[in-house]
Design a protein around this motif. Structure first.
Motif, mmCIF file in Angstrom:
data_model
loop_
_atom_site.group_PDB
_atom_site.id
_atom_site.type_symbol
_atom_site.label_atom_id
_atom_site.label_comp_id
_atom_site.label_asym_id
_atom_site.label_seq_id
_atom_site.Cartn_x
_atom_site.Cartn_y
_atom_site.Cartn_z
ATOM 1 N N VAL A 22 0.836 -1.203 0.000
ATOM 2 C CA VAL A 22 0.000 0.000 0.000
ATOM 3 C C VAL A 22 0.872 1.255 0.000
ATOM 4 C CG1 VAL A 22 -1.643 1.355 1.362
ATOM 5 C CG2 VAL A 22 -1.985 -1.110 1.067
ATOM 6 N N LEU A 23 1.925 1.257 0.805
ATOM 7 C CA LEU A 23 2.808 2.419 0.867
ATOM 8 C C LEU A 23 3.494 2.666 -0.468
ATOM 9 C CD1 LEU A 23 4.157 4.653 2.507
ATOM 10 C CD2 LEU A 23 5.910 2.998 3.197
ATOM 11 N N ALA A 24 3.988 1.605 -1.097
ATOM 12 C CA ALA A 24 4.700 1.757 -2.370
ATOM 13 C C ALA A 24 3.779 2.292 -3.465
ATOM 14 C CB ALA A 24 5.298 0.416 -2.787
ATOM 15 N N VAL A 25 2.580 1.712 -3.580
ATOM 16 C CA VAL A 25 1.677 2.127 -4.654
ATOM 17 C C VAL A 25 1.127 3.523 -4.398
ATOM 18 C CG1 VAL A 25 -0.422 1.561 -5.922
ATOM 19 C CG2 VAL A 25 1.072 -0.269 -5.116
ATOM 20 N N SER A 26 0.741 3.818 -3.158
ATOM 21 C CA SER A 26 0.178 5.136 -2.861
ATOM 22 C C SER A 26 1.224 6.242 -3.013
ATOM 23 C CB SER A 26 -0.414 5.159 -1.454
ATOM 24 O OG SER A 26 0.574 4.889 -0.468
ATOM 25 N N THR A 27 2.475 5.946 -2.665
ATOM 26 C CA THR A 27 3.532 6.953 -2.857
ATOM 27 C C THR A 27 3.781 7.201 -4.342
ATOM 28 O OG1 THR A 27 4.586 6.284 -0.776
ATOM 29 C CG2 THR A 27 5.917 7.548 -2.333
ATOM 30 N N LYS A 28 3.763 6.140 -5.131
ATOM 31 C CA LYS A 28 3.880 6.303 -6.583
ATOM 32 C C LYS A 28 2.764 7.202 -7.116
ATOM 33 C CE LYS A 28 3.521 3.753 -10.939
ATOM 34 N NZ LYS A 28 3.305 2.421 -11.577
ATOM 35 N N LEU A 29 1.540 6.973 -6.637
ATOM 36 C CA LEU A 29 0.414 7.803 -7.066
ATOM 37 C C LEU A 29 0.578 9.241 -6.564
ATOM 38 C CD1 LEU A 29 -2.431 5.233 -6.386
ATOM 39 C CD2 LEU A 29 -1.822 6.174 -8.616
ATOM 40 N N GLY A 30 1.088 9.407 -5.355
ATOM 41 C CA GLY A 30 1.302 10.743 -4.817
ATOM 42 C C GLY A 30 2.338 11.541 -5.584
ATOM 43 N N LEU A 31 3.247 10.845 -6.259
ATOM 44 C CA LEU A 31 4.288 11.515 -7.049
ATOM 45 C C LEU A 31 3.883 11.744 -8.501
ATOM 46 C CD1 LEU A 31 7.371 9.534 -5.708
ATOM 47 C CD2 LEU A 31 6.929 11.973 -5.328
ATOM 48 N N THR A 32 2.851 11.069 -8.969
ATOM 49 C CA THR A 32 2.539 11.117 -10.409
ATOM 50 C C THR A 32 1.102 11.518 -10.738
ATOM 51 O OG1 THR A 32 1.975 8.745 -10.379
ATOM 52 C CG2 THR A 32 4.251 9.334 -10.910
ATOM 53 N N ALA A 87 -5.469 -3.597 3.913
ATOM 54 C CA ALA A 87 -4.594 -3.850 5.067
ATOM 55 C C ALA A 87 -5.150 -3.283 6.365
ATOM 56 C CB ALA A 87 -3.204 -3.267 4.787
ATOM 57 N N GLY A 88 -6.465 -3.136 6.464
ATOM 58 C CA GLY A 88 -7.059 -2.662 7.700
ATOM 59 C C GLY A 88 -6.894 -1.170 7.899
ATOM 60 N N LEU A 89 -7.188 -0.717 9.129
ATOM 61 C CA LEU A 89 -7.141 0.713 9.429
ATOM 62 C C LEU A 89 -5.751 1.294 9.208
ATOM 63 C CD1 LEU A 89 -8.635 3.194 10.470
ATOM 64 C CD2 LEU A 89 -8.086 2.458 12.804
ATOM 65 N N LEU A 90 -4.726 0.566 9.600
ATOM 66 C CA LEU A 90 -3.353 1.046 9.386
ATOM 67 C C LEU A 90 -3.049 1.159 7.897
ATOM 68 C CD1 LEU A 90 -0.829 1.933 10.872
ATOM 69 C CD2 LEU A 90 -0.042 -0.439 10.885
ATOM 70 N N GLY A 91 -3.634 0.283 7.096
ATOM 71 C CA GLY A 91 -3.471 0.384 5.652
ATOM 72 C C GLY A 91 -4.093 1.643 5.096
ATOM 73 N N GLY A 92 -5.234 2.054 5.663
ATOM 74 C CA GLY A 92 -5.847 3.303 5.241
ATOM 75 C C GLY A 92 -4.974 4.509 5.555
ATOM 76 N N LEU A 93 -4.390 4.520 6.751
ATOM 77 C CA LEU A 93 -3.488 5.613 7.122
ATOM 78 C C LEU A 93 -2.252 5.635 6.226
ATOM 79 C CD1 LEU A 93 -3.681 5.250 11.005
ATOM 80 C CD2 LEU A 93 -4.598 7.144 9.653
ATOM 81 N N THR A 94 -1.738 4.442 5.922
ATOM 82 C CA THR A 94 -0.555 4.348 5.057
ATOM 83 C C THR A 94 -0.864 4.850 3.653
ATOM 84 O OG1 THR A 94 0.236 2.442 6.323
ATOM 85 C CG2 THR A 94 1.172 2.767 4.133
ATOM 86 N N ALA A 95 -2.033 4.490 3.131
ATOM 87 C CA ALA A 95 -2.428 4.953 1.798
ATOM 88 C C ALA A 95 -2.550 6.473 1.761
ATOM 89 C CB ALA A 95 -3.747 4.310 1.392
ATOM 90 N N TRP A 96 -3.117 7.046 2.809
ATOM 91 C CA TRP A 96 -3.233 8.510 2.877
ATOM 92 C C TRP A 96 -1.852 9.170 2.936
ATOM 93 C CZ3 TRP A 96 -1.631 11.584 7.071
ATOM 94 C CH2 TRP A 96 -1.879 12.944 6.909
ATOM 95 N N LEU A 97 -0.974 8.626 3.756
ATOM 96 C CA LEU A 97 0.351 9.211 3.923
ATOM 97 C C LEU A 97 1.126 9.193 2.610
ATOM 98 C CD1 LEU A 97 2.290 10.398 6.071
ATOM 99 C CD2 LEU A 97 3.205 8.092 6.350
ATOM 100 N N GLY A 98 1.123 8.053 1.921
ATOM 101 C CA GLY A 98 1.870 7.955 0.669
ATOM 102 C C GLY A 98 1.340 8.887 -0.396
ATOM 103 N N PHE A 99 0.015 9.029 -0.485
ATOM 104 C CA PHE A 99 -0.587 9.857 -1.507
ATOM 105 C C PHE A 99 -0.449 11.343 -1.219
ATOM 106 C CE2 PHE A 99 -4.629 11.565 -3.502
ATOM 107 C CZ PHE A 99 -4.164 11.495 -4.800
ATOM 108 N N THR A 100 -0.365 11.708 0.064
ATOM 109 C CA THR A 100 -0.422 13.111 0.471
ATOM 110 C C THR A 100 0.940 13.751 0.674
ATOM 111 O OG1 THR A 100 -2.527 12.640 1.587
ATOM 112 C CG2 THR A 100 -1.390 14.666 2.205
ATOM 113 N N LEU A 101 1.882 13.006 1.251
ATOM 114 C CA LEU A 101 3.137 13.601 1.706
ATOM 115 C C LEU A 101 3.945 14.271 0.596
ATOM 116 C CD1 LEU A 101 4.673 14.020 4.318
ATOM 117 C CD2 LEU A 101 5.889 11.874 3.898
#
Length: 403
Positions: A22-32, A87-101
């Protein structure tokens, strides 16, 4: 009849593996992910659904429908929802962090670069104001075609725009949205909706109720605490939390709410405000990260953290609070009818924002209108990326200033 549950597909090997995915994919989306919330949903569909098949098509469409209904940044809420299902609630937070940061960092750096410069009369800043006009106009055209296709909904939109311009208070938008929901319920409550499968949500209803209680509790308590002389950080948190709580229809609608919170109070000048809004169009990720820029201009890194956390917190609380109940709610014609009215009002609120503050502060001469028309053409008909349009607007504004 036996319920049909739709589970997340391609189950991960472990919870840690799921979080890293989730972190890898959401960060990729946050950058592109350039282009605003509608474009973001397209990027999400490509990465999460078509390539990785984490959800089926109907489940994704249902999740998008839910996030369009809730206040807050729809694309961010969709990402959080997918992260939760993966990945549960922590997965939701991770997805937000990667996409937003990524975009938060870029806008905070931009805020620091502007410190010490008098940008009030800079030509490129005026060009960014004109870019904002073109981008919001594009959003109105796209949303209007989809959300106000008939006479009733167009009437709701125009009345909402008129009321927003004539009655500008902190609670006017909330009341207008409630009234539009009531009108939509009356007009469209008998609209037929297709049968939908159930979503499998790994969140308990007790946690959902807790999140919803916290959402409404903060919305009520924070303004009361503000009147008692609380620290500046809590005042800042209250302003951005309310803005994030009351936005229906996507990031552009947050513009008038934030403008009313930070400009009249003297926290930031209108030129600085619109400069940051223009810069927010040039970075990927959610437009709500504009709050990071504003917070940095107001109170440095501390302000950026507070503003960003506050404006996104309502979105997180709402998506966690509503997901476990969505299987029932989305099958109700009454809920669908209210949503139709609310979406029409959102178009009207955005139309009002196009006029004030955007148009009246950016379109001051025929050359400004000409540049706005060219930028609109580039966005809508040439379909160029927003960052290209931002650069063109800054160059055009500079050239206008030299004439």
């Amino acid at each position: 009849m036996e319920k049909r549950d739709i589970a997340v597909r391609n189950e991960p090997k472990s919870k840690l593996h799921a979080l890293l995915e989730v972190l890898a994919v959401s960060t990729k989306l946050g950058l592109t992910s350039f282009g605003g919330p509608i474009a973001h949903l397209g990027y999400f569909h490509e990465e999460y659904i078509r390539r990785r098949k984490w959800m089926d098509e109907r489940s994704y469409a249902d999740l998008v429908a839910l996030c369009q209904f809730l206040p807050g940044p729809a694309s961010s809420q969709v990402g959080i929802g997918i992260g939760i299902m993966r990945a549960g609630l922590l997965g939701g937070l991770t997805a937000w962090l990667g996409f937003t940061l990524p975009s938060v960092i870029a806008l905070v750096l931009f805020a620091f670069l502007l410190q010490g410069f008098d940008i009030g009369h800079a030509g490129w800043i005026h060009g960014l104001k004109i870019v904002a006009v073109a981008i919001v106009a594009q959003a109105i055209v796209g949303m209007g075609q989809k959300l106000t296709p008939d006479r009733n909904r167009a009437t709701i939109a125009i009345l909402a725009a008129s009321a927003t311009l004539l009655w500008q208070t902190a609670f006017s938008q909330v009341l207008l949205i409630v009234l539009a929901g009531i009108v939509g319920l009356m007009l469209y409550r008998k609209t037929a909706i297709p049968e939908a499968p159930n979503l499998s949500i790994p969140i308990s209803r007790s946690l959902a109720v807790l999140c919803l209680s916290l959402f409404f509790g903060l919305l009520i308590v924070l303004p009361l605490l503000r009147q008692l002389g609380v620290p500046d950080g809590l005042v800042l948190f209250d302003s951005f939390y309310r803005a994030g709580s009351l936005v229906f229809g996507g990031g552009h609608v947050v513009l008038p709410l934030l403008e009313r919170e930070v400009v009249p109070t003297g926290w930031i000048g209108k030129a600085d405000f619109l400069a940051g809004y223009g810069a927010a169009q040039a970075v990927p990720g959610p437009l709500f990260t504009f709050a990071g820029y504003l917070g940095a201009r107001i109170s440095g890194v501390k302000g950026a953290v507070i503003a960003t956390a506050a404006i996104f917190l309502p979105a997180l609380l709402l998506i966690v609070g509503v997901l476990p109940f969505w299987n029932s709610l989305r099958k109700s014609p009454k809920v669908q009818g209210a949503l139709i009215g609310i979406n029409a009002a959102v178009v009207g609120i955005l139309l009002a924002a196009l006029y004030n503050p955007l148009w009246i502060t950016a379109i001051l001469a025929p050359a400004d209108f000409a540049l706005a028309s060219i930028l609109f053409l580039m966005l809508v008909f040439w379909k160029l990326p927003p960052w290209v349009v931002v650069i063109a607007g800054a160059i055009g504004g500079t050239l206008i200033g030299l004439v």
